[in-house]
Design a protein around this motif. Structure first.
Motif, PDB file in Angstrom:
ATOM      1  N   UNK A 130       0.832  -1.208   0.000  1.00 11.65           N
ATOM      2  CA  UNK A 130       0.000   0.000   0.000  1.00 11.65           C
ATOM      3  C   UNK A 130       0.863   1.254   0.000  1.00 11.65           C
ATOM      4  N   UNK A 131       1.948   1.254   0.769  1.00 11.68           N
ATOM      5  CA  UNK A 131       2.818   2.437   0.838  1.00 11.68           C
ATOM      6  C   UNK A 131       3.457   2.728  -0.518  1.00 11.68           C
ATOM      7  N   UNK A 134       1.002   4.244  -2.811  1.00 10.98           N
ATOM      8  CA  UNK A 134       0.835   5.680  -2.523  1.00 10.98           C
ATOM      9  C   UNK A 134       1.949   6.496  -3.184  1.00 10.98           C
ATOM     10  N   UNK A 135       3.179   5.960  -3.141  1.00  8.59           N
ATOM     11  CA  UNK A 135       4.301   6.662  -3.782  1.00  8.59           C
ATOM     12  C   UNK A 135       4.065   6.804  -5.277  1.00  8.59           C
ATOM     13  N   UNK A 136       3.596   5.731  -5.920  1.00  8.26           N
ATOM     14  CA  UNK A 136       3.312   5.806  -7.356  1.00  8.26           C
ATOM     15  C   UNK A 136       2.203   6.814  -7.646  1.00  8.26           C
ATOM     16  N   UNK A 137       1.211   6.832  -6.766  1.00  2.82           N
ATOM     17  CA  UNK A 137       0.126   7.790  -6.972  1.00  2.82           C
ATOM     18  C   UNK A 137       0.649   9.224  -6.870  1.00  2.82           C
ATOM     19  N   UNK A 138       1.474   9.493  -5.868  1.00  6.60           N
ATOM     20  CA  UNK A 138       2.043  10.842  -5.717  1.00  6.60           C
ATOM     21  C   UNK A 138       2.907  11.205  -6.923  1.00  6.60           C
ATOM     22  N   UNK A 139       3.656  10.229  -7.407  1.00  5.49           N
ATOM     23  CA  UNK A 139       4.493  10.477  -8.584  1.00  5.49           C
ATOM     24  C   UNK A 139       3.628  10.821  -9.792  1.00  5.49           C
ATOM     25  N   UNK A 140       2.566  10.040 -10.004  1.00  2.00           N
ATOM     26  CA  UNK A 140       1.715  10.270 -11.173  1.00  2.00           C
ATOM     27  C   UNK A 140       1.043  11.631 -11.114  1.00  2.00           C
TER      28      UNK A 140
END
Length: 725
Positions: A130-131, A134-140
Motif C-alpha cells: 500500500x505504501x 501511494x508513492x506511485x500515486x504521488x508520482x503520477x
C-alpha cells in the motif's frame, strides 16, 4: 538491433556529454545514432505536473494496449516473460491519461523488447504494498517532493527496504526536468545546459519541449550553432507534425537567417503534396526580409522577397509594403523603394512610411515633396527630424530657387530655430541672398554660426552679406576670426569680380548663391530668424574632425562624377580642409565606386565625417556602413554620432532620450565634460535633482564653469520644488 533506454542514454552521453553541452558540442555526432530512441508520443512521457492531461470516465484502454502489442503474439508468449513493474500502467489507465499510458508502454518496450503489454491495463493487479502504491500515486500527480519524503520516512522505519529502481529513475528524471524548465523560465541558461548534460534521457523526441528549452539556452548564450543542432535533432528524428512546426517557429525567433535555412532544408511533404511548413511560410518570409532591412549585407533569397511582394500586392497591408521599402532603401535601390513607401503611406500614413518616402524623394531631388510628407512626423524620432532637416536644406538649395509658399517658409523657419539646425539656417542665408535680401541673409548666417561656430560656408556667406551692406568693420571682424582657416574669406574684396561671380566660383554646389531674380518678378519674402532661447542649456562641444589633406587644390567648384575614384577621394579630403562638407560628401560618394577596398573604406569614413560636420547625423550613420572600417574608426564614428544625437535630443527637450544616448556613449568612449554637463541638465529638467547635483558637483570640483552654473541652478530650482528628488 536491440534498443533500450540505457543504450540511448549511452549514445546521448557520447554525442553530448557535459563538456559538449558547455563548449559547443551538442549533437555534433551523426544524428542517425538517435534513431533508436523511443517512439514519439503526443505528450511528454514525464510531464512536470498532471495539468492539461486528457481524462475520461470510462476509457477504452484495451484498444490502446492492443495497438502496441506485437503482431506475432503467439511467438512472443513462447518466450520467458521478464519481470516488469506494470504498476505505473495501472495508475495512468485509472486516471484516463492515455498520453502517459502510451508513453509508459513505449518506455517499457524499449527496456524489455520481449515484454507484451497487457490487453487491459486496468486489470493489472494492484500492488499489495500500500505504501508503494501511494508513492506511485504521488508520482503520477507530479508531487515529487512528497514522494521523496515518503521514501525517506519508510526507509527510516524499515532499514532493509529499498524503493524500486524504476521509481527512483523516473523520479530523478522528472525532478531534473522540473529543474531545467524552472531554470529556463528564470533565464538561468547555464543551469539549463548543465541539467540537460547530466540527464541525457531527457533529450529525446518524447521530451521535445526540453529540447526547445536547451536550444533556447544555447541561443541566449550566443552559441547559435549548438542551438541549431538541438532544433535540427527534432527535425531529423521526431515525427509529431505540430511539434516539428513549432520547432521551426521557435528557431526562427532566435536563429539568424543563414542558420535557419539549414533547418528548412528538412521540411517534409504530406500525403496531399503540401510542404509541412507552408502555413508559416508568409511569416518566415516577412521575418527574413525584416532581417534584410536591418543588415544591408544580408542576401535574402529572392523567393522570400517575391513572396512578401505578393502579400503586399494582394493583402494590401501597409506593413508588408514598408518591409519592402526599407529593404530596397538599405540597398540604395531608391527607385524600387519609392513605390513601396508610397503604397504604405497611402494605405496608412505613419512615421516610418513618411520617413522612408521622404528619403527616396530627397534622393530623387524632390525635397519640397519630402518636406511636405515628413512635416507631420518630424518629431517622431531623431532620425525623422534629421531627415526632415535634410529635406529643408535641400529644398532651399535648389538652383534656381523655388518660389515657396509663405506658410511653408514660415514653418521651415520655425522648425529650424526650434531644432537649431545649422545646415538649414545656412541654406536660408543663401536663399535670402538669391532674393536680394542681404540683411535677412546676414541674420541667418550669423544664427548658423552661433549654432555651429566652425561652419566656414556660413562665415563666408556672412562676410559676403555684410560686404554687400557696406559693413566694412563687420567684414574685417570675420576675416580676423577666420584668419588662417579660410583663404576665400581672407581674400574677400581683393578680387574685382561681382558677388555673383565669386559665389558661382567658390561656394559649394549645394550652398552657393543663386542668380538673383529681378525684384519685379519675385515677391517671396524670407521669414526672418526668431531664435527661441533654450533655457538651462549647457554649452556642448561639437564633433571634432581631423584635417588629413591640404585644401590648396579644390577651391573651384566642379562636378566630381567625372573624376577617377582616387582623385575623387583626394578632392573629398581637400574639401573637408576647406570646411565644405556637403561638397566633400559628393566627392566621397564617387570614390565609393572604387574597386580597391582601401579607397572604399577611406571614402566611407570621409563621407561619414562630412555628414557629421554638416549636421546630418542619420546620413553619417548610413555612410559608416558602406564599407568595412577599423575598430578605431568605428568607435570614433559611433562616438560622434551618439554625441550629436544626445545633443539633438536635449535641444528637442527629449531629456530621457538624451540620457539614453549618453548611456550608450559611455559604453564605448571616455566621458567628455561638456556631455557630462548635458547629463546634469537632463536630470535637472526631469526634476531628478539629486542625480543632477552629483554630476555637477563632480565636474565643479575640476573647475568647470558650466557645472558651477548648473549646480547653482539646481540649488535655485530646489527652492521652488524642495521635496523633489
Amino acid at each position: 538491433m536491440k534498443t533500450s533506454i540505457v543504450a540511448i542514454a549511452a549514445v546521448m552521453t557520447t554525442a553530448i556529454g557535459v563538456a559538449g553541452l558547455t563548449d559547443g558540442g551538442f549533437l555534433r555526432q551523426n544524428t542517425n545514432k538517435f534513431t533508436g530512441s523511443p517512439e514519439p508520443v503526443t505528450a511528454a512521457a514525464v510531464p512536470e505536473n498532471g495539468a492539461g492531461v486528457g481524462r475520461s470516465s470510462a476509457p477504452q484502454f484495451t484498444q490502446v494496449a492492443q495497438a502496441e502489442r506485437p503482431s506475432d503474439e503467439k511467438a512472443k508468449s513462447a518466450k520467458p516473460q521478464p519481470i516488469v513493474d506494470e504498476s505505473a500502467l495501472r495508475y495512468f489507465a485509472a486516471k484516463g491519461d492515455t498520453a502517459r499510458l502510451q508513453a509508459e508502454i513505449s518506455r517499457l518496450r524499449s527496456l524489455y523488447p520481449d515484454w507484451v503489454p497487457p490487453a487491459d491495463p486496468l486489470a493489472v493487479p494492484q500492488n499489495t504494498d500500500v505504501a508503494l502504491e501511494t508513492m506511485w500515486r504521488l508520482y503520477s500527480e507530479g508531487r515529487y517532493a512528497e514522494v521523496r519524503k515518503a521514501i525517506a520516512e519508510r526507509q527510516a522505519k524499515e532499514a532493509a527496504w529499498q524503493p524500486p529502481s524504476d521509481l527512483l529513475e523516473r523520479l530523478n528524471v522528472a525532478e531534473a526536468r522540473a529543474r531545467l524548465v524552472n531554470a529556463s523560465e528564470l533565464k538561468q541558461y547555464e543551469t539549463v545546459i548543465s541539467v540537460a548534460a547530466s540527464t541525457p534521457s531527457l533529450l529525446t523526441c518524447s521530451e521535445v519541449d526540453v529540447l526547445w528549452h536547451v536550444a533556447n539556452a544555447f541561443a541566449e548564450t550566443k552559441r547559435s550553432e549548438r542551438a541549431r543542432d538541438a532544433y535540427l535533432y527534432v527535425l531529423k528524428n521526431c515525427e509529431n507534425t505540430p511539434e516539428r512546426l513549432a520547432t521551426v517557429q521557435k528557431a526562427a525567433a532566435v536563429l539568424p537567417y543563414a542558420t535557419l535555412q539549414d533547418l528548412l532544408a528538412y521540411e517534409r511533404t504530406n500525403q496531399e503534396g503540401v510542404p509541412e511548413f507552408e502555413s508559416i511560410r508568409d511569416d518566415l518570409a516577412r521575418r527574413f526580409v525584416a532581417e534584410g532591412d536591418e543588415d544591408k549585407a544580408l542576401a535574402v533569397d529572392p523567393k522570400y522577397v517575391q513572396r512578401v511582394e505578393r502579400l503586399a500586392e494582394t493583402g494590401g497591408t501597409a506593413s508588408d509594403a514598408l518591409l519592402l521599402g526599407w529593404y530596397q532603401l538599405r540597398r540604395d535601390n531608391m527607385s524600387a523603394a519609392e513605390p513601396w513607401f508610397r503604397r504604405a503611406h497611402d494605405k496608412e500614413d505613419s512615421a516610418s512610411a513618411s520617413q522612408g518616402l521622404a528619403l527616396t524623394l530627397i534622393a530623387r531631388k524632390a525635397p519640397a515633396e519630402a518636406e511636405a510628407v515628413l512635416y507631420p512626423w518630424r518629431d517622431s524620432s531623431p532620425e525623422a527630424l534629421a531627415t526632415y532637416f535634410a529635406a529643408t536644406a535641400n529644398v532651399l538649395a535648389i538652383d534656381p530657387p523655388l518660389a515657396l509658399d509663405a506658410a511653408v517658409l514660415a514653418r521651415i523657419a520655425q522648425e529650424t530655430t526650434t531644432g537649431r539646425d545649422a545646415a538649414t539656417a545656412q541654406q536660408f542665408g543663401w536663399y535670402a541672398r538669391a532674393l536680394n535680401q542681404p540683411a535677412t541673409a546676414a541674420q541667418w548666417f550669423a544664427t548658423a554660426l552661433r549654432w555651429k561656430p566652425d561652419d566656414e560656408p556660413s562665415a563666408y556667406g556672412l562676410a559676403l552679406s555684410r560686404d554687400q551692406l557696406g559693413d566694412k568693420d563687420g567684414v574685417a571682424e570675420i576675416q580676423r576670426l577666420w584668419s588662417g582657416r579660410s583663404e576665400r574669406i581672407a581674400r574677400l574684396g581683393e578680387v574685382k569680380e561681382t558677388l555673383d561671380e565669386i559665389n558661382r566660383a567658390q561656394v559649394p554646389t549645394a550652398e552657393r548663391q543663386r542668380s538673383q531674380p529681378q525684384p519685379s518678378t519675385r515677391t517671396t519674402v524670407v521669414t526672418e530668424v526668431v531664435e527661441q532661447p533654450v533655457t538651462q542649456r549647457p554649452r556642448a562641444g561639437g564633433t571634432t574632425q581631423k584635417a588629413v589633406r591640404t585644401g590648396a587644390g579644390c577651391r573651384t567648384t566642379i562636378n566630381p562624377t567625372g573624376l577617377a575614384p582616387q582623385a575623387a577621394l583626394t578632392r573629398g579630403w581637400c574639401l573637408m580642409d576647406l570646411n565644405r562638407p556637403l561638397e566633400a560628401a559628393e566627392a566621397f560618394e564617387v570614390a565609393l565606386q572604387a574597386p580597391a577596398s582601401q579607397i572604399r573604406e577611406d571614402a566611407a569614413y570621409g563621407q561619414s565625417l562630412a555628414y557629421l560636420r554638416a549636421g546630418l547625423t542619420s546620413k553619417a550613420a548610413v555612410s559608416a556602413t558602406k564599407s568595412t572600417q577599423s575598430r578605431g574608426r568605428i568607435d570614433e564614428l559611433q562616438t560622434a554620432i551618439l554625441a550629436d544625437r544626445a545633443i539633438a535630443a536635449f535641444d528637442a527637450k527629449r531629456y530621457r532620450e538624451a540620457l539614453l544616448f549618453l548611456d550608450q556613449l559611455g559604453q564605448i568612449s571616455t566621458r567628455r565634460q561638456d556631455l557630462m554637463v548635458l547629463r546634469g541638465y537632463s536630470y535637472m529638467n526631469l526634476k531628478r535633482f539629486e542625480e543632477a547635483r552629483r554630476v555637477f558637483e563632480a565636474l565643479a570640483a575640476t573647475g568647470n564653469r558650466d557645472a558651477m552654473q548648473g549646480l547653482a541652478a539646481v540649488e535655485a530650482t530646489q527652492e521652488i520644488w524642495p521635496n523633489k528628488n
